[in-house]
Enzyme design. Structure first.
Site, PDB file in Angstrom:
ATOM      1  N   PHE A   1      -1.062   6.434  -5.663  1.00 41.86           N
ATOM      2  CA  PHE A   1      -0.410   6.604  -4.375  1.00 41.86           C
ATOM      3  C   PHE A   1       0.456   7.852  -4.317  1.00 41.86           C
ATOM      4  O   PHE A   1       1.058   8.150  -3.289  1.00 41.86           O
ATOM      5  CB  PHE A   1       0.478   5.381  -4.079  1.00 41.86           C
ATOM      6  CG  PHE A   1      -0.160   4.082  -4.483  1.00 41.86           C
ATOM      7  CD1 PHE A   1      -1.304   3.627  -3.849  1.00 41.86           C
ATOM      8  CD2 PHE A   1       0.372   3.313  -5.511  1.00 41.86           C
ATOM      9  CE1 PHE A   1      -1.886   2.430  -4.221  1.00 41.86           C
ATOM     10  CE2 PHE A   1      -0.216   2.117  -5.882  1.00 41.86           C
ATOM     11  CZ  PHE A   1      -1.350   1.675  -5.238  1.00 41.86           C
TER      12      PHE A   1
ATOM     13  N   PRO B   1       1.715   0.945 -11.500  1.00 39.45           N
ATOM     14  CA  PRO B   1       1.509   2.381 -11.705  1.00 39.45           C
ATOM     15  C   PRO B   1       1.351   3.119 -10.385  1.00 39.45           C
ATOM     16  O   PRO B   1       0.590   2.699  -9.512  1.00 39.45           O
ATOM     17  CB  PRO B   1       0.220   2.411 -12.525  1.00 39.45           C
ATOM     18  CG  PRO B   1       0.256   1.139 -13.304  1.00 39.45           C
ATOM     19  CD  PRO B   1       0.857   0.128 -12.366  1.00 39.45           C
ATOM     20  N   CYS B   2       2.110   4.211 -10.235  1.00 42.49           N
ATOM     21  CA  CYS B   2       2.198   4.885  -8.939  1.00 42.49           C
ATOM     22  C   CYS B   2       1.184   6.007  -8.758  1.00 42.49           C
ATOM     23  O   CYS B   2       1.049   6.539  -7.664  1.00 42.49           O
ATOM     24  CB  CYS B   2       3.611   5.447  -8.748  1.00 42.49           C
ATOM     25  SG  CYS B   2       4.048   6.732  -9.948  1.00 42.49           S
ATOM     26  N   GLN B   3       0.470   6.380  -9.816  1.00 42.79           N
ATOM     27  CA  GLN B   3      -0.392   7.561  -9.724  1.00 42.79           C
ATOM     28  C   GLN B   3      -1.404   7.515  -8.568  1.00 42.79           C
ATOM     29  O   GLN B   3      -1.644   8.533  -7.919  1.00 42.79           O
ATOM     30  CB  GLN B   3      -1.137   7.789 -11.046  1.00 42.79           C
ATOM     31  CG  GLN B   3      -0.260   8.282 -12.173  1.00 42.79           C
ATOM     32  CD  GLN B   3       0.435   7.144 -12.906  1.00 42.79           C
ATOM     33  OE1 GLN B   3       0.363   5.986 -12.486  1.00 42.79           O
ATOM     34  NE2 GLN B   3       1.097   7.452 -14.006  1.00 42.79           N
TER      35      GLN B   3
END
Length: 375
Positions: A105, A101-103
């Site tokens: 960063f 999950p990229c949230q």
């Protein structure tokens, strides 16, 4: 940037032979698989994806309905080495792929997330699984900001410490056939030798446009749904937002509007720095980056270039390079717009996944035929 010099030269060479079938079957497991964008891309490139793993139950139907792989609903923290071994079976070449999950960063977090966020640990869990299972190949895709975080540096060092050749670079997905300006960090690693992403398949000047992607879809009004495709539905618009979109120019911003239509928050000094909302896409350029809320006119430049509405769920999926036939919900089941919008916005674009898959195939085909494949 890639970690090694001469990568462009090697990428160009490998791109010329990327259409060859692999010398050996590659069997993959896709961590954080979501709705299956990366898996479909890998499959399109000729890689056999055995299993996708995700904790989100909403992913199961689209993943299994559109791909050959099986879906395992489980946190990556609980996935064991034996489960990966069972998925790989007797494959000669194994690949562990994933997009944590990229949230934490993302630029959208605006510095509010740090290493105390438990989601940061997911990348380290990915590293744990690589260390335990030692696949021949590894790939990871994420937002560009991750490259500047210590957790990513530790991840790369851990791979190199156990014998992987690693390259990573930030790429624009539009360079690989995705009709969208979407910058992503792509990491490739191999125990077999140096590896790089193939050269762009549709470089600047040859980008796929919004027009090419969605112009031929049936016309819709705000709040309307296509009779033949329930995913081709457009969100409702308030009377005020209908006035706003009617005066919006393709590629423009709310700054083009008459004063009486501008939101009070945008009249403040702090709001003037947010021009990329309440806008229309341009026909003859790639779309802006799809987010999990692309189906809302006020959430970005997600207005249709011509019709007075936000883009539909189907249009967002196509802009993420999913095929028009991709199923996100069982027939007859009501469409949950926020859920499907999240799945689409979070997905790895299929065409980027395909480029990653072709990079691995070219990598194998470039190996000396006599080179031993480590166990």
């Amino acid at each position: 940037m890639a970690r090694r010099s001469n990568s462009a030269k090697r990428a160009s060479k490998s791109d010329k032979i990327s259409k060859k079938p692999p010398n050996f079957e590659i069997r993959a497991v896709d961590l954080f698989c979501g709705a299956g964008g990366l898996t479909l891309g890998l499959e399109n490139a000729g890689i056999n994806v055995a299993m996708g793993i995700d904790i989100d139950p909403a992913c199961e139907y689209p993943f299994e309905a559109n791909n050959k792989a099986k879906f395992l609903k489980k946190s990556v923290e609980d996935v064991s080495e034996s489960e990966l071994a069972d998925a790989y079976g007797d494959a000669k070449i194994t690949l562990l792929a994933g997009c944590a999950p990229c949230q934490p960063f993302s630029t959208y977090s605006k510095g509010k997330s740090d290493e105390s966020d438990e989601r940061w640990n997911l990348l380290l869990q990915f590293g744990r699984m690589v260390n335990e299972s030692r696949p021949h190949l590894v790939t990871m895709e994420n937002v560009p900001m991750l490259a500047h975080q210590k957790v990513f540096e530790k991840f790369v060092q851990s791979l190199e410490g156990i014998g992987y050749h690693v390259s990573h670079q930030v790429v624009n997905c539009a360079d690989y056939g995705v009709p969208q300006q979407r910058n992503r960090l792509v990491l490739l690693a191999s125990r077999l030798g140096p590896i790089d992403l193939i050269a762009p398949t549709s470089p600047s000047g040859k980008h796929k446009t919004v027009r090419k992607a969605i112009e031929k879809l049936p016309k819709l009004s705000a709040g309307e749904c296509d009779e033949k495709d329930p995913l081709h539905q457009a969100s409702e618009l308030s009377a005020l937002n209908l006035k706003r979109i009617r005066v919006s120019k393709p590629g423009g911003t709310w700054r083009d509007w008459p004063e009486e239509l501008v939101a009070e928050c945008h009249k403040k000094a702090s709001g003037k720095t947010y021009p990329s909302v309440y806008g229309r896409m341009g026909w003859d350029e790639p779309a802006p980056t799809m987010t999990t809320q692309f189906f809302g006119f006020g959430n970005g430049r997600f207005g249709h270039p011509e019709q007075d509405r936000a883009i539909s769920l189907r249009e967002g999926a196509i802009i993420q390079s999913f095929p028009k036939s991709y199923k996100f919900a069982p027939k007859g089941v009501p469409i949950r717009r926020k859920t499907i919008g999240r799945l689409i916005g979070n997905a790895v674009p299929v065409k980027l996944g395909e480029a990653i898959g072709k990079s691995f195939i070219s990598h194998l085909n470039n190996l000396d035929e006599a080179q031993a494949i480590p166990a």
